[in-house]
Structure formats: structure tokens, C-alpha cells
Design a protein around this motif. Sequence first.
Motif, mmCIF file in Angstrom:
data_model
loop_
_atom_site.group_PDB
_atom_site.id
_atom_site.type_symbol
_atom_site.label_atom_id
_atom_site.label_comp_id
_atom_site.label_asym_id
_atom_site.label_seq_id
_atom_site.Cartn_x
_atom_site.Cartn_y
_atom_site.Cartn_z
ATOM 1 N N CYS A 387 24.635 33.128 5.222
ATOM 2 C CA CYS A 387 23.802 33.914 6.145
ATOM 3 C C CYS A 387 24.497 35.253 6.373
ATOM 4 O O CYS A 387 25.383 35.367 7.237
ATOM 5 N N PRO A 388 24.162 36.279 5.588
ATOM 6 C CA PRO A 388 24.892 37.554 5.627
ATOM 7 C C PRO A 388 24.916 38.239 6.989
ATOM 8 O O PRO A 388 25.761 39.095 7.224
ATOM 9 N N GLY A 389 24.017 37.871 7.892
ATOM 10 C CA GLY A 389 24.022 38.488 9.220
ATOM 11 C C GLY A 389 25.013 37.865 10.188
ATOM 12 O O GLY A 389 25.075 38.251 11.368
ATOM 13 N N THR A 390 25.805 36.911 9.724
ATOM 14 C CA THR A 390 26.797 36.248 10.582
ATOM 15 C C THR A 390 27.814 37.264 11.102
ATOM 16 O O THR A 390 28.286 38.125 10.361
ATOM 17 N N LEU A 391 28.134 37.163 12.395
ATOM 18 C CA LEU A 391 29.144 38.025 13.012
ATOM 19 C C LEU A 391 30.408 37.216 13.275
ATOM 20 O O LEU A 391 30.333 36.027 13.631
ATOM 21 N N VAL A 392 31.573 37.865 13.122
ATOM 22 C CA VAL A 392 32.866 37.180 13.268
ATOM 23 C C VAL A 392 33.710 37.935 14.292
ATOM 24 O O VAL A 392 33.933 39.145 14.151
ATOM 25 N N HIS A 393 34.171 37.214 15.314
ATOM 26 C CA HIS A 393 35.005 37.797 16.367
ATOM 27 C C HIS A 393 36.392 37.153 16.333
ATOM 28 O O HIS A 393 36.531 35.946 16.096
ATOM 29 N N PRO A 407 60.920 38.605 18.661
ATOM 30 C CA PRO A 407 60.973 40.063 18.749
ATOM 31 C C PRO A 407 59.607 40.698 18.980
ATOM 32 O O PRO A 407 58.576 40.050 18.816
ATOM 33 N N ALA A 408 59.628 41.985 19.314
ATOM 34 C CA ALA A 408 58.414 42.695 19.688
ATOM 35 C C ALA A 408 57.400 42.775 18.559
ATOM 36 O O ALA A 408 56.201 42.933 18.817
ATOM 37 N N ASP A 409 57.844 42.655 17.313
ATOM 38 C CA ASP A 409 56.906 42.733 16.188
ATOM 39 C C ASP A 409 55.831 41.664 16.257
ATOM 40 O O ASP A 409 54.751 41.828 15.672
ATOM 41 N N ASN A 410 56.105 40.549 16.945
ATOM 42 C CA ASN A 410 55.103 39.499 17.063
ATOM 43 C C ASN A 410 53.804 40.018 17.673
ATOM 44 O O ASN A 410 52.730 39.478 17.390
ATOM 45 N N ARG A 411 53.888 41.031 18.517
ATOM 46 C CA ARG A 411 52.680 41.545 19.167
ATOM 47 C C ARG A 411 51.716 42.163 18.162
ATOM 48 O O ARG A 411 50.511 42.193 18.387
ATOM 49 N N ALA A 412 52.251 42.666 17.063
ATOM 50 C CA ALA A 412 51.400 43.322 16.072
ATOM 51 C C ALA A 412 51.057 42.424 14.894
ATOM 52 O O ALA A 412 50.057 42.662 14.209
ATOM 53 N N VAL A 413 51.856 41.390 14.649
ATOM 54 C CA VAL A 413 51.687 40.601 13.428
ATOM 55 C C VAL A 413 50.376 39.837 13.419
ATOM 56 O O VAL A 413 49.639 39.843 12.416
ATOM 57 N N ALA A 414 50.043 39.158 14.523
ATOM 58 C CA ALA A 414 48.828 38.334 14.525
ATOM 59 C C ALA A 414 47.569 39.169 14.284
ATOM 60 O O ALA A 414 46.770 38.832 13.388
ATOM 61 N N PRO A 415 47.326 40.261 15.022
ATOM 62 C CA PRO A 415 46.136 41.083 14.728
ATOM 63 C C PRO A 415 46.130 41.607 13.290
ATOM 64 O O PRO A 415 45.081 41.651 12.640
ATOM 65 N N ILE A 427 35.572 39.648 4.672
ATOM 66 C CA ILE A 427 34.941 39.293 5.935
ATOM 67 C C ILE A 427 34.992 40.505 6.860
ATOM 68 O O ILE A 427 36.069 41.073 7.083
ATOM 69 N N ALA A 428 33.874 40.899 7.396
ATOM 70 C CA ALA A 428 33.824 42.013 8.354
ATOM 71 C C ALA A 428 34.069 41.477 9.757
ATOM 72 O O ALA A 428 33.385 40.555 10.209
ATOM 73 N N LEU A 429 35.072 42.019 10.439
ATOM 74 C CA LEU A 429 35.392 41.602 11.803
ATOM 75 C C LEU A 429 34.754 42.557 12.799
ATOM 76 O O LEU A 429 34.760 43.767 12.597
ATOM 77 N N GLU A 430 34.251 42.007 13.871
ATOM 78 C CA GLU A 430 33.726 42.820 14.952
ATOM 79 C C GLU A 430 34.871 43.514 15.688
ATOM 80 O O GLU A 430 35.989 42.963 15.770
ATOM 81 N N PRO A 431 34.645 44.712 16.229
ATOM 82 C CA PRO A 431 35.678 45.358 17.052
ATOM 83 C C PRO A 431 36.046 44.489 18.252
ATOM 84 O O PRO A 431 35.240 43.669 18.719
ATOM 85 N N ASP A 432 37.263 44.658 18.753
ATOM 86 C CA ASP A 432 37.715 43.856 19.892
ATOM 87 C C ASP A 432 36.800 44.004 21.098
ATOM 88 O O ASP A 432 36.641 43.063 21.893
ATOM 89 N N SER A 433 36.213 45.178 21.249
ATOM 90 C CA SER A 433 35.362 45.435 22.426
ATOM 91 C C SER A 433 33.955 44.869 22.266
ATOM 92 O O SER A 433 33.192 44.817 23.238
ATOM 93 N N SER A 434 33.594 44.435 21.071
ATOM 94 C CA SER A 434 32.233 43.974 20.826
ATOM 95 C C SER A 434 31.975 42.629 21.495
ATOM 96 O O SER A 434 32.827 41.738 21.491
ATOM 97 N N ARG A 435 30.778 42.507 22.033
ATOM 98 C CA ARG A 435 30.308 41.231 22.574
ATOM 99 C C ARG A 435 28.983 40.850 21.925
ATOM 100 O O ARG A 435 28.213 40.061 22.471
#
Length: 491
Positions: A387-393, A407-415, A427-435
Amino acid sequence: MSKTLQVGTAVLAAIALAVAIAWACLHRGPWYDEFYTQYVTQTGPGWGDALGKSWLADNHPPLYYALVRATDWMGAIETHRLLNLAIGALSLLGGVLVVRDVPRLRPASAALLVLLAGNEWSILSGSELRSYFLSLCAGTLLALSLAALGLARSGGSPARRAVYAITVMVAFNTHIVTTLIAGALIAPFLMAAMLRRDWAYARAVAVPAVLAGTVFVATCLIQLPHWQANTQKFWIEPGFASARWSVEYALLRTLEANPLILAGSVLGVALMGRDLMRTRAACAGVSTLALLAGGVALGIVTLVALHMLHPMLIEKYLTAMVGALSVGIALGCGRLLHALGPRMAALSLIAALALSIWGMVQNTGKAATRNSWYGTARFIAGQVRDCPGTLVHVDPFWNADVMAMPPADNRAVAPWAYREVAGHFAIALEPDSSRRLARGCPTLFWAEHDTRHRFDDVSILAHLRDSGFAVNAIEVRRIGYGWVAIAQPRS
């Protein structure tokens, strides 16, 4: 001809292991720690910035990070893992230089290669972008070098002395647990030399260790405050039970890697005992094996005691000890191979290699199917295709515990890891602010590295609603250490 066959069997074992590791590297999905390695070794920051802000702030010496940074041209994690093949090849060359002027070690070296080919840890550590395979090679080559020193009672050729010195430097500066194991392995050999007042032998053992230890101590002076801060709230389970289980798991997997080699080792040790009763000329072989066993035992006791004071031990940290134990098993088997003669020794090694290759196939399959971020990503990619219209958050909330860890690098690694995996699977990801919620297709909420299953269906739905998503129901699919929450479109 039989000696040629014996050497050929050892070479075949090395080639088979290399092929298996390469296949596993290219077919295994990455996990969080590999993303961390790849992130902190990117070529964006300068070498000085990377060393000062990232590598020295980690819990272990920076050598492996430097190797990964130097081979950044190898690309994505799957292909970058092939660095381990270069490490293995250099270790194999080092092993040849160590044993070529110690004929008594040649049958044991052939048995060692066959044994390592069937060992679960060879494939598992060799197929990931972490320092554990380097530790395995360092522990193996260090134990083999110490055995050569013990049997020859001299520093040997310049090439052998160089291999020993380089191996000690690597072993002392790769991983804190590897450092402790290396020190424990060296200590009995040095003590034996001093008790015999064999100062030339003592110098051959001690000087490289002192130099490598000096580098390690210098690194410690910088890293110690970081280690203390990073491990105040640590994820490793404390207590004797967890330490005992880690040691037991690592050592049992090594003992059972090839039952024929193990049985040959037991018989070989019995022959060593008979030799010792007949002639003192056998003393060097028996004492070398005893000193190596003493080093392994000292390492276990030291690590368990330190773990009781501060949790630091899991099974994969023990790959250097796996290598040392493998050398000990091979030394015993080597004595039996020598007694059998070239023809029977070659046939025995061929039979053992067949058993190792069978185990290698199983181990390669297990490594390739280890939990990784690709499990959830493949599921999401399939949903998007359907279903190509699927959104992923994605949401940093799901990884807040890891991102908060030093260490502080952990804050950036996951995103960054989510973006890397999403790009790999288109896979297209929605912006963090998207609802936004999809119309006519499911909306997917993706979380990885939930190793402790902190979130159940109720808490996931509650957080989504609190975050502003107008969802009334979800279906949670758990895949490995991750999950995907599916909100169906409203009818």
C-alpha cells in the motif's frame, strides 16, 4: 605427501572460514552497537576531534575505531565488516611467522585452524563491525606466541619477536576485558622465567608487555573519568551468577566447537603425561600447556572478581579468552597428531575439518539471522509495497533510555540509524513534527532496540495519543528487538 595434505587441510580450513565470515558479513543485518561504530568513525570530523570527543569518551581504547575510520572507504556496515577478513589474514600471516621456526607447533597450528573454523565465536564476531573479532585474533595469536616462547625458550627470529610485540600491543589496547585477559596470559610465563632466573626469556616476554602496558595506562589516564561516568548506571547485570554464566557460555561453545579436536586434545594431554614420566625432555611441552591453562584460569578469576565489584562482563567480551583456550586445546591435539604420524594425522585433520565445516554452516546461518534492525525494516518495506500510501513515523521517545546513556554520541546514533536503515529499504519517514495519518493505507509507528521490551501495547497506544496522534487502536508486531505499531485507516 601426507605433510602436504596436512598443510592443505589447514589452508582449506582458513579459506572456508574466510568465505563463511564474508557471507555472514553481507547477509547479516546491523544492530545498534554497529551503528554506533559506524557513526563515530565517519570522515566528517577530523581525526583529532573524533579521538578527543568520541573515541576517548567511550569505554574502551580507541584502536578499533581508528582502524574502522581508516577504512571508511569500505562503505556501508555490511561491506565495512569485511575489515575483519583483513584482520584475520594478517593474524594468519603472524601465526605462520610464529610457528615456522618451532616445528613442534606445526601440528597444533593445523588443529587450531580447524578448531577455529568450527567455533561459533569466529563467525559471530567476524560478521560484525565491533572489536570482538580483533580480540579473538589477538588472544589466539598472543597465546600461540607465548607457546612458541615457552617451547623455544628464546625470543626467536626477528619476525617472531615483531609478531609477539605487535600482538601484545593490540591485545592491551583493543578492549578493556581483552587487556585483562592478555595480562593474565602473560603473567604465568613471566613468573616462570623469573623463577628459573632465565632473564633473556623474561625480557623477551616482558619488554613488549611493558611497552604495550605503558600505552594502555596513558590511555587510561584520559579515559578513566569517562569509564566511571559511563558505567554509573550500566546495563550489564551485576553479581556472580551473571559473570559465571558469561564465562560458562563462552568456554562451553569453544569446547564443543569440534568434538574430534577436543577428544584428540584429551588423548594428547594423556600422552604428554606419559612423556613426562619417561623423560624430562617433555617438560617444556607440559609446562607450556600448564602455563597457558594457568593464564586462562587467572583471567577468569580476575574478571569474575572485578565483575563482582563493578559489572563489566558479558560472553562476547571474552573472545580473547576463547582464542587462548583454543590454542590450549590445539596444543594437546598437536601432541596426538605428532604421535599418529603424517598420514594418519592428515586423515584425522580431514575428518575434523569436515565436522568443523558442518558446524560452520550452522553457525553462519545463526549469525545471519541474529536480531537486527533489518527485521522490522523488511516488514515495513513490505507494507509500503502493498500500500504505497502507508506513512511511517519514528519517535526518539522509544529510544530515550539509550540516547540518555553516555557517551554523548548515543543521542545522535539512534535517529541516524533509523535514517540509514530507512534509506537502505527506500522507506520514507515522516518528519518528527508530523502527526499525519494515512488515508486508505495503514500508518506505521516504528521502534527498534527495545531489548528489554519496555513498551507494551497499552503504553504504546497511550504515548501515541498523548503525542497528538488521533488513533483509537493499534496492532503491535514484534520482530526481534523491535516492533511496529499498525494503525489501520478509519473506515
